[in-house]
Write a protein that holds these residues in place. Structure first.
Motif, PDB file in Angstrom:
ATOM      1  N   VAL A   7       0.634  -1.172  -0.019  1.00  0.00           N
ATOM      2  CA  VAL A   7      -0.137  -0.088  -0.112  1.00  0.00           C
ATOM      3  C   VAL A   7       1.048   1.346  -0.010  1.00  0.00           C
ATOM      4  N   ARG A   8       1.649   1.577   1.132  1.00  0.00           N
ATOM      5  CA  ARG A   8       2.329   2.493   1.284  1.00  0.00           C
ATOM      6  C   ARG A   8       3.446   2.808  -0.145  1.00  0.00           C
ATOM      7  N   VAL A   9       4.124   1.742  -1.054  1.00  0.00           N
ATOM      8  CA  VAL A   9       4.861   2.351  -1.834  1.00  0.00           C
ATOM      9  C   VAL A   9       4.036   2.907  -2.786  1.00  0.00           C
ATOM     10  N   ASP A  10       3.168   3.040  -2.978  1.00  0.00           N
ATOM     11  CA  ASP A  10       1.895   3.703  -3.864  1.00  0.00           C
ATOM     12  C   ASP A  10       1.328   4.901  -3.247  1.00  0.00           C
ATOM     13  N   PRO A  11       1.524   6.457  -3.531  1.00  0.00           N
ATOM     14  CA  PRO A  11       0.818   7.659  -3.302  1.00  0.00           C
ATOM     15  C   PRO A  11      -0.313   7.497  -3.105  1.00  0.00           C
ATOM     16  N   ALA A  12      -0.995   6.896  -4.414  1.00  0.00           N
ATOM     17  CA  ALA A  12      -2.587   6.858  -4.657  1.00  0.00           C
ATOM     18  C   ALA A  12      -3.064   5.989  -3.790  1.00  0.00           C
ATOM     19  N   ARG A  13      -2.827   4.674  -3.986  1.00  0.00           N
ATOM     20  CA  ARG A  13      -2.958   3.774  -2.535  1.00  0.00           C
ATOM     21  C   ARG A  13      -3.287   4.196  -1.562  1.00  0.00           C
ATOM     22  N   LYS A  14      -2.403   4.658  -1.075  1.00  0.00           N
ATOM     23  CA  LYS A  14      -1.610   5.032   0.210  1.00  0.00           C
ATOM     24  C   LYS A  14      -3.210   5.906   0.518  1.00  0.00           C
ATOM     25  N   ARG A  15      -3.286   6.973  -0.257  1.00  0.00           N
ATOM     26  CA  ARG A  15      -4.085   7.845   0.142  1.00  0.00           C
ATOM     27  C   ARG A  15      -5.933   6.892   0.403  1.00  0.00           C
ATOM     28  N   ILE A  16      -6.203   6.577  -0.799  1.00  0.00           N
ATOM     29  CA  ILE A  16      -6.861   5.514  -0.970  1.00  0.00           C
ATOM     30  C   ILE A  16      -7.826   4.319   0.448  1.00  0.00           C
ATOM     31  N   PHE A  17      -6.123   4.265   0.795  1.00  0.00           N
ATOM     32  CA  PHE A  17      -5.933   3.090   1.782  1.00  0.00           C
ATOM     33  C   PHE A  17      -6.753   3.990   3.438  1.00  0.00           C
ATOM     34  N   GLU A  18      -5.862   5.082   3.518  1.00  0.00           N
ATOM     35  CA  GLU A  18      -6.925   6.288   5.128  1.00  0.00           C
ATOM     36  C   GLU A  18      -7.825   6.049   5.264  1.00  0.00           C
ATOM     37  N   GLU A  19      -8.798   6.479   3.641  1.00  0.00           N
ATOM     38  CA  GLU A  19     -10.288   6.406   4.066  1.00  0.00           C
ATOM     39  C   GLU A  19     -10.572   5.086   4.186  1.00  0.00           C
ATOM     40  N   ASN A  20     -10.374   4.174   4.005  1.00  0.00           N
ATOM     41  CA  ASN A  20     -10.804   3.118   3.476  1.00  0.00           C
ATOM     42  C   ASN A  20     -10.435   1.906   5.115  1.00  0.00           C
ATOM     43  N   ARG A  21      -9.700   1.716   6.443  1.00  0.00           N
ATOM     44  CA  ARG A  21      -8.352   1.085   6.449  1.00  0.00           C
ATOM     45  C   ARG A  21      -8.980   0.132   7.162  1.00  0.00           C
ATOM     46  N   ALA A  22     -10.151   0.734   8.046  1.00  0.00           N
ATOM     47  CA  ALA A  22     -11.508  -1.162   8.518  1.00  0.00           C
ATOM     48  C   ALA A  22     -11.294  -2.236   7.304  1.00  0.00           C
ATOM     49  N   GLU A  23     -12.275  -1.826   6.738  1.00  0.00           N
ATOM     50  CA  GLU A  23     -12.428  -2.398   5.857  1.00  0.00           C
ATOM     51  C   GLU A  23     -11.501  -2.854   5.341  1.00  0.00           C
ATOM     52  N   VAL A  24     -10.035  -2.475   4.725  1.00  0.00           N
ATOM     53  CA  VAL A  24      -8.875  -3.522   4.247  1.00  0.00           C
ATOM     54  C   VAL A  24      -8.209  -3.869   5.479  1.00  0.00           C
ATOM     55  N   GLU A  25      -7.856  -3.704   6.342  1.00  0.00           N
ATOM     56  CA  GLU A  25      -7.918  -4.690   7.775  1.00  0.00           C
ATOM     57  C   GLU A  25      -8.692  -5.896   8.257  1.00  0.00           C
ATOM     58  N   GLU A  26      -9.947  -5.562   7.696  1.00  0.00           N
ATOM     59  CA  GLU A  26     -10.969  -6.814   7.578  1.00  0.00           C
ATOM     60  C   GLU A  26     -10.693  -7.947   6.831  1.00  0.00           C
ATOM     61  N   ARG A  27     -10.179  -7.157   5.677  1.00  0.00           N
ATOM     62  CA  ARG A  27     -10.597  -7.737   4.547  1.00  0.00           C
ATOM     63  C   ARG A  27      -9.058  -9.413   4.502  1.00  0.00           C
ATOM     64  N   PHE A  28      -8.036  -7.852   4.756  1.00  0.00           N
ATOM     65  CA  PHE A  28      -7.379  -8.834   5.136  1.00  0.00           C
ATOM     66  C   PHE A  28      -7.484  -9.774   6.022  1.00  0.00           C
ATOM     67  N   GLU A  29      -7.365  -9.593   6.658  1.00  0.00           N
ATOM     68  CA  GLU A  29      -7.448 -10.791   8.219  1.00  0.00           C
ATOM     69  C   GLU A  29      -8.290 -12.162   7.811  1.00  0.00           C
ATOM     70  N   GLU A  30      -9.824 -12.056   7.304  1.00  0.00           N
ATOM     71  CA  GLU A  30     -10.256 -13.098   6.597  1.00  0.00           C
ATOM     72  C   GLU A  30      -9.492 -13.704   5.740  1.00  0.00           C
ATOM     73  N   SER A  31      -8.810 -13.004   4.473  1.00  0.00           N
ATOM     74  CA  SER A  31      -8.229 -13.973   3.364  1.00  0.00           C
ATOM     75  C   SER A  31      -6.998 -14.292   3.684  1.00  0.00           C
TER      76      SER A  31
END
Length: 224
Positions: A178-202
């Motif tokens: 995520v953090r290697v790409d500024p665009a990804r980082k910006r979107i991630f900050e808006e969706n952190r909880a969902e991304v972390e939940e999907r990560f743990e599920e996957s």
């Protein structure tokens, strides 16, 4: 199976001139060099180029350049590789990029392109910060038609395998993906909880690890 491990079953890398296009941090460039190749790592991002020049071994030449305008001489390469990078080439210059590959390859030279499929546990997580369904699908379509109608390239081999990567913690995933790409980082900050939940599920914890899996296809062509 890893990218270089598979490639080595198709092509003897020792003392061959090899261009790694879209090299990023240069991880695959280093592996190519360790396999005996004479490597040129091509990267468009000047910050990544500067970082790679500091970190990579002296045997790897790190060059700033674009897929459609490679900083390499005509017929100078035995092999040109894209590892998970061709779909990042803008659609409007992908054809030019393939012409450039032809230009820099010597007669009978090889073109090796590995592209991820738009599915798998890795994709399921990453798509929440960058959905590459369209660009990955298009890339595979291009590979499927590249060797048709007696074109410049002949398809010698297509292999499908799954690349598995270990992420012991969510922070490791963020750092590498995520953090290697500024665009990804910006979107991630808006969706952190969902991304972390999907990560743990996957995560695949079946063997005691913390793995995400990315199915892919490797296309190996020869210049006619």
């Amino acid at each position: 199976m890893g990218h270089i491990e598979h490639l080595s079953t198709l092509f003897d890398l020792k003392n061959k001139a090899v261009a790694d296009v879209g090299a990023g941090s240069g991880a695959f460039s280093v592996q190519l060099s360790q396999a005996g190749a004479i490597v040129s790592a091509i990267e468009i991002d000047p910050d990544k180029v500067a970082a790679a020049r500091e970190k990579l071994p002296s045997g790897v030449a790190v060059l700033e350049g674009r897929a459609e305008a490679l900083p390499l001489a005509d017929g100078s390469q035995d092999l040109l590789c894209y590892f998970f990078s061709f779909h990042h080439v803008p659609q409007e210059v992908q054809t030019l990029a393939l012409h450039e590959a032809c230009r820099v390859l010597n007669p009978g030279g090889r073109l090796h392109i590995v592209e991820p499929y738009p599915y798998g546990s890795m994709f399921d997580v990453v798509r929440l910060v960058e959905d590459e369904t369209v660009v990955r699908t298009r890339s595979h379509q291009i590979m499927a038609t590249l060797a048709q109608n007696g074109g410049t390239f002949e398809l010698l081999d297509k292999a499908e395998y799954t690349l598995s990567r270990s992420y012991p913690a969510f922070e490791d995933f963020l750092k590498q993906v995520v953090r290697v790409d500024p665009a990804r980082k910006r979107i991630f900050e808006e969706n952190r909880a969902e991304v972390e939940e999907r990560f743990e599920e996957s995560l695949d914890r079946s063997s005691g690890g913390h793995l995400l899996h990315q199915p892919c296809a490797a296309y190996h062509f020869r210049k006619r």
